[in-house]
Write a protein that holds these residues in place. Sequence first.
Motif, PDB file in Angstrom:
ATOM      1  N   ALA A  58       0.833  -1.203   0.000  1.00  0.00           N
ATOM      2  CA  ALA A  58       0.000   0.000   0.000  1.00  0.00           C
ATOM      3  C   ALA A  58       0.869   1.255   0.000  1.00  0.00           C
ATOM      4  O   ALA A  58       0.575   2.241  -0.678  1.00  0.00           O
ATOM      5  CB  ALA A  58      -0.927   0.002   1.210  1.00  0.00           C
ATOM      6  N   ILE A  59       1.972   1.200   0.736  1.00  0.00           N
ATOM      7  CA  ILE A  59       2.901   2.324   0.816  1.00  0.00           C
ATOM      8  C   ILE A  59       3.575   2.540  -0.540  1.00  0.00           C
ATOM      9  O   ILE A  59       3.658   3.663  -1.040  1.00  0.00           O
ATOM     10  CB  ILE A  59       3.957   2.063   1.909  1.00  0.00           C
ATOM     11  CG1 ILE A  59       3.279   1.857   3.267  1.00  0.00           C
ATOM     12  CG2 ILE A  59       4.974   3.196   1.976  1.00  0.00           C
ATOM     13  CD1 ILE A  59       4.194   1.293   4.334  1.00  0.00           C
ATOM     14  N   TYR A  60       4.032   1.462  -1.133  1.00  0.00           N
ATOM     15  CA  TYR A  60       4.731   1.545  -2.422  1.00  0.00           C
ATOM     16  C   TYR A  60       3.797   2.036  -3.525  1.00  0.00           C
ATOM     17  O   TYR A  60       4.149   2.926  -4.306  1.00  0.00           O
ATOM     18  CB  TYR A  60       5.300   0.173  -2.790  1.00  0.00           C
ATOM     19  CG  TYR A  60       6.069   0.172  -4.095  1.00  0.00           C
ATOM     20  CD1 TYR A  60       7.424   0.501  -4.117  1.00  0.00           C
ATOM     21  CD2 TYR A  60       5.452  -0.153  -5.296  1.00  0.00           C
ATOM     22  CE1 TYR A  60       8.137   0.506  -5.299  1.00  0.00           C
ATOM     23  CE2 TYR A  60       6.153  -0.146  -6.491  1.00  0.00           C
ATOM     24  CZ  TYR A  60       7.497   0.180  -6.486  1.00  0.00           C
ATOM     25  OH  TYR A  60       8.192   0.189  -7.667  1.00  0.00           O
ATOM     26  N   LEU A  61       2.608   1.461  -3.599  1.00  0.00           N
ATOM     27  CA  LEU A  61       1.660   1.821  -4.652  1.00  0.00           C
ATOM     28  C   LEU A  61       1.201   3.270  -4.533  1.00  0.00           C
ATOM     29  O   LEU A  61       0.977   3.939  -5.543  1.00  0.00           O
ATOM     30  CB  LEU A  61       0.457   0.879  -4.620  1.00  0.00           C
ATOM     31  CG  LEU A  61       0.739  -0.575  -5.018  1.00  0.00           C
ATOM     32  CD1 LEU A  61      -0.497  -1.435  -4.815  1.00  0.00           C
ATOM     33  CD2 LEU A  61       1.214  -0.660  -6.467  1.00  0.00           C
ATOM     34  N   ALA A  62       1.069   3.755  -3.304  1.00  0.00           N
ATOM     35  CA  ALA A  62       0.680   5.155  -3.104  1.00  0.00           C
ATOM     36  C   ALA A  62       1.726   6.089  -3.701  1.00  0.00           C
ATOM     37  O   ALA A  62       1.393   7.038  -4.425  1.00  0.00           O
ATOM     38  CB  ALA A  62       0.492   5.436  -1.618  1.00  0.00           C
ATOM     39  N   ASN A  63       2.984   5.824  -3.412  1.00  0.00           N
ATOM     40  CA  ASN A  63       4.058   6.649  -3.957  1.00  0.00           C
ATOM     41  C   ASN A  63       4.127   6.512  -5.472  1.00  0.00           C
ATOM     42  O   ASN A  63       4.323   7.502  -6.195  1.00  0.00           O
ATOM     43  CB  ASN A  63       5.398   6.233  -3.339  1.00  0.00           C
ATOM     44  CG  ASN A  63       6.525   7.177  -3.711  1.00  0.00           C
ATOM     45  OD1 ASN A  63       6.316   8.360  -3.944  1.00  0.00           O
ATOM     46  ND2 ASN A  63       7.734   6.654  -3.774  1.00  0.00           N
ATOM     47  N   LEU A  64       3.938   5.302  -5.974  1.00  0.00           N
ATOM     48  CA  LEU A  64       3.960   5.064  -7.416  1.00  0.00           C
ATOM     49  C   LEU A  64       2.878   5.875  -8.128  1.00  0.00           C
ATOM     50  O   LEU A  64       3.127   6.498  -9.167  1.00  0.00           O
ATOM     51  CB  LEU A  64       3.777   3.576  -7.704  1.00  0.00           C
ATOM     52  CG  LEU A  64       3.823   3.146  -9.167  1.00  0.00           C
ATOM     53  CD1 LEU A  64       5.218   3.362  -9.744  1.00  0.00           C
ATOM     54  CD2 LEU A  64       3.413   1.688  -9.316  1.00  0.00           C
ATOM     55  N   LEU A  65       1.675   5.896  -7.578  1.00  0.00           N
ATOM     56  CA  LEU A  65       0.569   6.626  -8.194  1.00  0.00           C
ATOM     57  C   LEU A  65       0.820   8.135  -8.180  1.00  0.00           C
ATOM     58  O   LEU A  65       0.533   8.827  -9.160  1.00  0.00           O
ATOM     59  CB  LEU A  65      -0.742   6.299  -7.477  1.00  0.00           C
ATOM     60  CG  LEU A  65      -1.278   4.879  -7.682  1.00  0.00           C
ATOM     61  CD1 LEU A  65      -2.478   4.627  -6.775  1.00  0.00           C
ATOM     62  CD2 LEU A  65      -1.655   4.652  -9.142  1.00  0.00           C
ATOM     63  N   VAL A  66       1.350   8.637  -7.071  1.00  0.00           N
ATOM     64  CA  VAL A  66       1.659  10.070  -6.977  1.00  0.00           C
ATOM     65  C   VAL A  66       2.706  10.455  -8.025  1.00  0.00           C
ATOM     66  O   VAL A  66       2.556  11.450  -8.751  1.00  0.00           O
ATOM     67  CB  VAL A  66       2.159  10.426  -5.563  1.00  0.00           C
ATOM     68  CG1 VAL A  66       2.752  11.847  -5.531  1.00  0.00           C
ATOM     69  CG2 VAL A  66       1.029  10.324  -4.554  1.00  0.00           C
ATOM     70  N   GLN A  67       3.759   9.649  -8.126  1.00  0.00           N
ATOM     71  CA  GLN A  67       4.828   9.947  -9.079  1.00  0.00           C
ATOM     72  C   GLN A  67       4.366   9.757 -10.524  1.00  0.00           C
ATOM     73  O   GLN A  67       4.861  10.437 -11.433  1.00  0.00           O
ATOM     74  CB  GLN A  67       6.051   9.065  -8.792  1.00  0.00           C
ATOM     75  CG  GLN A  67       6.707   9.325  -7.450  1.00  0.00           C
ATOM     76  CD  GLN A  67       7.221  10.753  -7.308  1.00  0.00           C
ATOM     77  OE1 GLN A  67       7.693  11.349  -8.281  1.00  0.00           O
ATOM     78  NE2 GLN A  67       7.125  11.308  -6.112  1.00  0.00           N
ATOM     79  N   LEU A  68       3.416   8.856 -10.744  1.00  0.00           N
ATOM     80  CA  LEU A  68       2.863   8.674 -12.086  1.00  0.00           C
ATOM     81  C   LEU A  68       2.157   9.949 -12.546  1.00  0.00           C
ATOM     82  O   LEU A  68       2.330  10.386 -13.701  1.00  0.00           O
ATOM     83  CB  LEU A  68       1.888   7.492 -12.092  1.00  0.00           C
ATOM     84  CG  LEU A  68       1.119   7.250 -13.409  1.00  0.00           C
ATOM     85  CD1 LEU A  68       2.080   6.995 -14.561  1.00  0.00           C
ATOM     86  CD2 LEU A  68       0.135   6.095 -13.251  1.00  0.00           C
ATOM     87  N   VAL A  69       1.368  10.539 -11.664  1.00  0.00           N
ATOM     88  CA  VAL A  69       0.694  11.801 -11.994  1.00  0.00           C
ATOM     89  C   VAL A  69       1.728  12.881 -12.283  1.00  0.00           C
ATOM     90  O   VAL A  69       1.607  13.644 -13.252  1.00  0.00           O
ATOM     91  CB  VAL A  69      -0.234  12.235 -10.841  1.00  0.00           C
ATOM     92  CG1 VAL A  69      -0.792  13.633 -11.106  1.00  0.00           C
ATOM     93  CG2 VAL A  69      -1.374  11.239 -10.660  1.00  0.00           C
ATOM     94  N   ILE A  70       2.778  12.934 -11.462  1.00  0.00           N
ATOM     95  CA  ILE A  70       3.823  13.950 -11.628  1.00  0.00           C
ATOM     96  C   ILE A  70       4.540  13.788 -12.966  1.00  0.00           C
ATOM     97  O   ILE A  70       4.746  14.761 -13.703  1.00  0.00           O
ATOM     98  CB  ILE A  70       4.833  13.878 -10.464  1.00  0.00           C
ATOM     99  CG1 ILE A  70       4.183  14.382  -9.180  1.00  0.00           C
ATOM    100  CG2 ILE A  70       6.094  14.699 -10.775  1.00  0.00           C
ATOM    101  CD1 ILE A  70       5.029  14.189  -7.935  1.00  0.00           C
ATOM    102  N   VAL A  71       4.929  12.547 -13.302  1.00  0.00           N
ATOM    103  CA  VAL A  71       5.698  12.336 -14.534  1.00  0.00           C
ATOM    104  C   VAL A  71       4.845  12.623 -15.771  1.00  0.00           C
ATOM    105  O   VAL A  71       5.349  13.141 -16.772  1.00  0.00           O
ATOM    106  CB  VAL A  71       6.291  10.915 -14.583  1.00  0.00           C
ATOM    107  CG1 VAL A  71       5.256   9.871 -14.987  1.00  0.00           C
ATOM    108  CG2 VAL A  71       7.476  10.854 -15.547  1.00  0.00           C
ATOM    109  N   VAL A  72       3.558  12.315 -15.710  1.00  0.00           N
ATOM    110  CA  VAL A  72       2.669  12.623 -16.835  1.00  0.00           C
ATOM    111  C   VAL A  72       2.564  14.135 -17.020  1.00  0.00           C
ATOM    112  O   VAL A  72       2.673  14.647 -18.144  1.00  0.00           O
ATOM    113  CB  VAL A  72       1.273  11.995 -16.634  1.00  0.00           C
ATOM    114  CG1 VAL A  72       0.284  12.536 -17.666  1.00  0.00           C
ATOM    115  CG2 VAL A  72       1.348  10.475 -16.731  1.00  0.00           C
ATOM    116  N   LEU A  73       2.380  14.874 -15.935  1.00  0.00           N
ATOM    117  CA  LEU A  73       2.287  16.331 -16.013  1.00  0.00           C
ATOM    118  C   LEU A  73       3.599  16.945 -16.492  1.00  0.00           C
ATOM    119  O   LEU A  73       3.604  17.869 -17.319  1.00  0.00           O
ATOM    120  CB  LEU A  73       1.898  16.912 -14.655  1.00  0.00           C
ATOM    121  CG  LEU A  73       0.485  16.580 -14.157  1.00  0.00           C
ATOM    122  CD1 LEU A  73       0.268  17.135 -12.754  1.00  0.00           C
ATOM    123  CD2 LEU A  73      -0.568  17.130 -15.108  1.00  0.00           C
TER     124      LEU A  73
END
Length: 262
Positions: free
Chosen positions: A115-130
């Motif tokens: 849950a910790i890893y996936l949360a960070n992954l999702l946040v960074q996914l939004v950042i890298v797309v932007l």
Amino acid sequence: MSITMKPSIVYMSALLVDSMELFFKTRSFIKFYAELAIDNKMNLIFTLVFPIVYQLISVKASQIFTIDDFIKVSIPMIAYIIVSTALNGVTMSIIATRNSGYIKAYYYASGSKWAIYLANLLVQLVIVVLENIVFILGLMILYNFYSLRLLICLILMNIITFPVVSMGFNILFLFPIRQSSLSILATSLLIGFLILFNINVPNFLEVIKLINLYVFISFVLQQLITPDFKIGMYLITITSVYLSIGILGYQHFKLQDRGRED
């Protein structure tokens, strides 16, 4: 027939419950990593600085007439943003969070490392797309070349490749060395693969090209624009390898900082 179906129904129900539980646990950690990413503004800015400077230096030598021309001059830096964010925003961030004691505390509170890893992954996914949307639009203005189809394919490429690349970097979790040493190793991989992406390698080094994250990203884009069976099989194979490494690496990731006592 009903007897044989019951275990399957029970299994699917249990899987659904576990998935929902993981979803809610992940959601609770997203705010933490979003705030952490926003606080680390310099990292966000620096991820874009190198690609921007690189493109401004090379713009005079580049003429864009077709989609292939645009991809040729832009994909190395677009891929760099993906790889750099995966490395620093996910892998090294997870290690830093572990070393500060947060992961151990959150694990005991939630009972889930993923849950910790996936949360960070999702946040960074939004950042890298932007970040890449800003970068790509900037390139289109710089080269006076506009393509909505290419923009959509590049965004899809980010969404597809970023989780896979991030999981691939989980191999660093298996190295029994400190964060400072890992940072040097990770940066060497980041720059080394970028250099190898832009040069022809001898046949005996072909395997390096095949596992190169930049090559993987460029092939995903190629597959989105012009599907090819051979490239598709390569992508399925490499994705399976990276995901397997990611699961193995994070499963063996120690919650305790190696430099601290339990």
